[in-house]
Design an enzyme around this catalytic site. Structure first.
Site, PDB file in Angstrom:
ATOM      1  N   LEU A  47      18.069   5.006  15.216  1.00 18.50           N
ATOM      2  CA  LEU A  47      17.205   3.854  14.982  1.00 18.50           C
ATOM      3  C   LEU A  47      17.250   2.990  16.233  1.00 18.50           C
ATOM      4  CD1 LEU A  47      18.360   2.664  11.419  1.00 18.50           C
ATOM      5  CD2 LEU A  47      16.308   3.972  11.972  1.00 18.50           C
ATOM      6  N   ASP A  48      16.202   2.191  16.436  1.00 24.30           N
ATOM      7  CA  ASP A  48      16.283   1.191  17.505  1.00 24.30           C
ATOM      8  C   ASP A  48      17.495   0.325  17.215  1.00 24.30           C
ATOM      9  OD1 ASP A  48      13.901   2.159  18.507  1.00 24.30           O
ATOM     10  OD2 ASP A  48      12.682   0.513  17.726  1.00 24.30           O
ATOM     11  N   ALA A  49      18.218  -0.078  18.235  1.00 26.67           N
ATOM     12  CA  ALA A  49      19.469  -0.826  18.069  1.00 26.67           C
ATOM     13  C   ALA A  49      19.356  -2.023  17.123  1.00 26.67           C
ATOM     14  CB  ALA A  49      20.013  -1.251  19.426  1.00 26.67           C
TER      15      ALA A  49
END
Length: 175
Positions: free
Chosen positions: A21-23
Site C-alpha cells: 500500500l502507499d505508505a
C-alpha cells in the site's frame, strides 16, 4: 515497517506481504506464510483477480458513481499505462464525500491521482491534494484512504475496520 511488525507478532512468524500500500494508506495487506501461497496471491494480483475495495474521504461533492479510465505515467517503467478506477458514493458529508473505491488496475498512487483528476482530492493528500487549503473538521492528521476489503478468487474475503482517527473524523462530519 510491515515486515518488521510481522516478525514481531508470534502468530504471524514467517509471513511476508504479497503486495503493498502507499505508505500513508491504512488497511489490509495480503500476507502469506508459505512461498507457495505468496506466489499464488502474486498470480491472482497480477491477473487482476483480487477484488480490492478502499474507502476514501474526498473534498467535494461526488456523483453517485463513476468509472475513471485514464492512463497514468509510470516513471519507473518510463511509459504510460492504462488505469481504471470505479467509485460509488457512500455518503455525502457537506463539502466532503465518502467513497467506496475499486481500482481495477494497480498503478502507483492510482486512486489518489484519478480522484485528484476529477477535482475530488483525497483529504490529507500532501502530494495529490487540493490546490487550495480546505478546513477539515476533526482533521485526522493523515491521508484519508483505507484499504477496507479484499476478496480472493477462492472465496476468501477480509475486512479491516477504520482506524479510530478516521472514525472520529466521520463522526465530526456527521455532526
Amino acid at each position: 515497517d510491515l515486515c518488521a511488525w510481522l516478525a514481531s507478532v508470534e502468530e504471524l512468524a514467517g509471513a511476508l506481504p504479497a503486495h503493498r500500500l502507499d505508505a500513508p494508506t491504512s488497511g489490509l495487506v495480503l500476507c502469506a506464510r508459505t512461498p507457495e501461497r505468496r506466489a499464488r496471491l502474486g498470480e491472482w494480483l497480477a491477473d487482476r483477480e483480487v477484488h480490492k475495495i478502499y474507502l476514501a474521504l474526498v473534498i467535494g461533492r461526488a456523483r453517485k458513481k463513476g468509472t475513471i479510465r485514464r492512463p497514468l505515467k509510470d516513471p519507473r517503467r518510463k511509459q504510460t499505462l492504462e488505469a481504471e478506477t470505479r467509485y460509488r458514493l457512500v455518503e455525502a458529508l457537506g463539502g466532503f464525500s465518502l467513497l467506496r473505491v475499486e481500482p481495477r488496475t494497480g498503478r502507483k498512487h492510482q486512486i489518489r491521482r484519478h480522484l485528484h483528476g476529477l477535482g475530488l482530492p483525497v483529504v490529507g493528500d500532501e502530494r495529490w491534494g487540493p490546490r487550495r487549503r480546505v478546513r477539515v473538521p476533526a482533521w485526522p492528521g493523515r491521508l484519508w484512504l483505507h484499504a477496507w476489503r479484499v476478496e480472493l478468487p477462492d472465496g476468501a474475503s477480509f475486512e479491516a475496520p477504520l482506524p479510530p482517527e478516521l472514525e472520529a473524523n466521520l463522526a465530526a462530519l456527521r455532526g
